[in-house]
Each structure stands twice: as C-alpha cells, then as structure tokens.
Write an enzyme that holds these catalytic residues in place. Structure first.
Site, PDB file in Angstrom:
ATOM      1  N   HIS A  20      44.775 108.284  32.693  1.00 39.08           N
ATOM      2  CA  HIS A  20      45.809 109.417  33.340  1.00 39.08           C
ATOM      3  C   HIS A  20      46.809 108.769  33.069  1.00 39.08           C
ATOM      4  O   HIS A  20      48.209 109.323  33.351  1.00 39.08           O
ATOM      5  CB  HIS A  20      45.432 108.504  35.551  1.00 39.08           C
ATOM      6  CG  HIS A  20      44.796 108.751  35.717  1.00 39.08           C
ATOM      7  ND1 HIS A  20      44.574 107.725  37.440  1.00 39.08           N
ATOM      8  CD2 HIS A  20      43.596 109.628  35.906  1.00 39.08           C
ATOM      9  CE1 HIS A  20      43.359 107.966  37.826  1.00 39.08           C
ATOM     10  NE2 HIS A  20      42.766 108.366  36.695  1.00 39.08           N
ATOM     11  N   CYS A  77      56.007 123.726  21.945  1.00 37.09           N
ATOM     12  CA  CYS A  77      55.927 122.975  20.312  1.00 37.09           C
ATOM     13  C   CYS A  77      55.456 121.740  19.715  1.00 37.09           C
ATOM     14  O   CYS A  77      55.077 121.513  18.929  1.00 37.09           O
ATOM     15  CB  CYS A  77      57.697 123.073  19.622  1.00 37.09           C
ATOM     16  SG  CYS A  77      57.946 121.375  19.772  1.00 37.09           S
ATOM     17  N   GLY A  97      41.383  95.561  41.083  1.00 33.41           N
ATOM     18  CA  GLY A  97      42.786  96.117  41.876  1.00 33.41           C
ATOM     19  C   GLY A  97      42.293  97.099  41.571  1.00 33.41           C
ATOM     20  O   GLY A  97      43.425  98.748  41.991  1.00 33.41           O
ATOM     21  N   SER A  98      41.110  98.395  42.339  1.00 30.71           N
ATOM     22  CA  SER A  98      40.681  99.524  41.901  1.00 30.71           C
ATOM     23  C   SER A  98      40.317  99.609  43.580  1.00 30.71           C
ATOM     24  O   SER A  98      39.114  98.759  43.082  1.00 30.71           O
ATOM     25  CB  SER A  98      40.397 100.161  40.937  1.00 30.71           C
ATOM     26  OG  SER A  98      39.569 101.808  41.083  1.00 30.71           O
TER      27      SER A  98
END
Length: 263
Positions: free
Chosen positions: A123, A134, A196-197
């Site tokens: 992410h 640019c 931790g997900s």
C-alpha cells in the site's frame, strides 16, 4: 498457549523461506490509528471523500486530503518501532527471513533494522511524496513543514504539478511490481506468518492463501479471528508484539539447542 507458541517456533526455526505478512495491528501498537477499527479514520470520515479520483480531480479534493493527512502523518512521524517490529527484525538477524510483505505505510519495519529490499509495501510508504506530472520525489517531512506553515494544497516546486504521497488511495490501482513480487515470494515460502491483519482487504489477503496452496505452513497472529483461521496450521490470538516476542524467543532457544547438539 505455550504449546501453540512452541509449535509455531518449530515451524519458523525449520524454515528456509520464511515470509512475514503484517497489517494494521502491528502499526496500532506503535500508536498509529488504524482505518477500519472502532476508532479508525473511516469512522470519522467518508472514505469516498479521499479517493484517487477526487484527489486528482479537484483542488478541493486535495485540500480535504491534505487536511486529514497532516493529522495522520503527525502520528506516523511520532511513532517508533514496537516489539513486533523488533521481533521480525530479529528473525532476519537469525538468517531465517526471506521478506516482509506489509499493508502498512509507516516505514517502521525499515526503522527497526530491516533492509529496505526485504520489505514489500503493498500500500505504499507515507514517508515519500512524488509529483504526478514530472515524477520528482521529495520527503513527506518536507511537505509536512509546508502544511504546518499554512499551505493548504502543496504543489510540486519543480513543475507546479500535483504532489501525492506514495500511498495507495481508494480507486487507485495496486502497485504492479510490488503485488507481483509479493505473490511470487508468497508462493515460494515454506512458512508464512500473518501478524496483525484481519485479512479482509484484497488482493493483499490472497497472499497467505497463495502460500498455503503452495504447501507452506501458515501461522496467524491476530487479536480477532480472521476469515483464514481455518486454513492455518497455528492460530495465536493476542497482541502482535507480545506474541511475536514469545515466538522469537522460542525460536532462539530452539536454534541454540540445535547448535548445542551439533557441537
């Protein structure tokens, strides 16, 4: 719990291609607010207001984004790596870690001592900013100073183009290189550890499935149940830092015993 810790440690100690996948539960232990939790950012703001389309489509969209971004980045800048980050870095020091695949954007794995090339950021990274016109890059700290000095919508000082943090917004494609590399490493893993997900955000949440399909052991460390708990070899409910600290201590003990037997 001790038996589960020991089982997970044996899997890690025996691995040759260990991949660790981290989510918001690691960052929150460093004081960084999450997006989807009870006190998360999207409880206070409509995520549609911060889509890629609104960001690039109007100055007002960018103004709203930067107002919230100024607040959020203050938390990121003040954060320090926690016990989970250090435990994962220790796995690298032990020669076990192939890579970390992370949904987090806070740069804390690198600050804990992991080489940047071992961190795959699905992410993006909130500490960098680039110009969409640019391609010039700058640090987020520099832009933060401009915001704090009163600029509402900072633009590129090289060409006047739109500046955007190097993070993925709603409606923006996932980074192709990082997504492909993460899938490749997941499929090559022999042990895959989720830390931790909630495993509720795709395509990131496919990564443990790719690993499991390829024959890897799957360990899940998370406070709450995940949709993939039934696929895991070991599920360890708890805080990321505490559980990972215990696993890594057990891995170190396991490796020390192995070394002692080989002496």
């Amino acid at each position: 719990m001790d038996e589960l810790i020991g089982c997970a440690a044996r899997f890690l100690a025996a691995s040759r291609r260990l991949v660790v996948f981290t989510g918001a539960g690691v960052s929150t232990e460093s004081g960084i607010p999450d997006f989807r939790g009870p006190r998360g950012l999207w409880r206070r703001h409509d995520p549609d207001d911060f889509s890629y389309q609104r960001f690039v489509g109007s100055e007002e969209g960018r103004r709203r984004y930067w107002a919230v971004g100024r607040e959020l980045y203050g938390s990121v800048r003040a954060a320090a790596p926690n016990a989970a980050h250090h435990a994962i870095a220790t796995l690298d020091g032990l020669g076990l870690l192939d890579c970390v695949i992370t949904q987090n954007i806070d740069n804390l794995h690198q600050r804990a001592g992991l080489p940047a090339e071992k961190v795959i950021e699905l992410h993006g990274n909130a500490t960098r900013v680039r110009c969409l016109a640019c391609g010039a890059t700058t640090s987020r700290d520099e832009v933060q100073h401009r915001l704090e000095a009163g600029e509402a919508v900072p633009d590129c000082r090289a060409c006047g183009g739109i500046l955007k943090p190097h993070t993925i917004l709603f409606g923006e494609p996932m980074p192709l290189r990082e997504t492909r590399l993460a899938e490749e490493r997941a499929r090559a893993a022999d042990c895959f550890v989720v830390v931790g997900s909630s495993l509720g955000v795709f395509p990131a949440a496919y990564m443990p499935l790719y690993a499991k399909e390829a024959g890897a052991r799957l360990v899940i460390v998370n406070l709450e149940p995940t949709p993939l708990d039934h696929e895991a070899d070991v599920v360890l409910p708890g805080r990321a830092g505490e559980v990972m600290g215990r696993i890594v201590a057990a891995v170190q003990a396991h490796l020390a015993r192995r070394l002692g037997r080989g002496a």
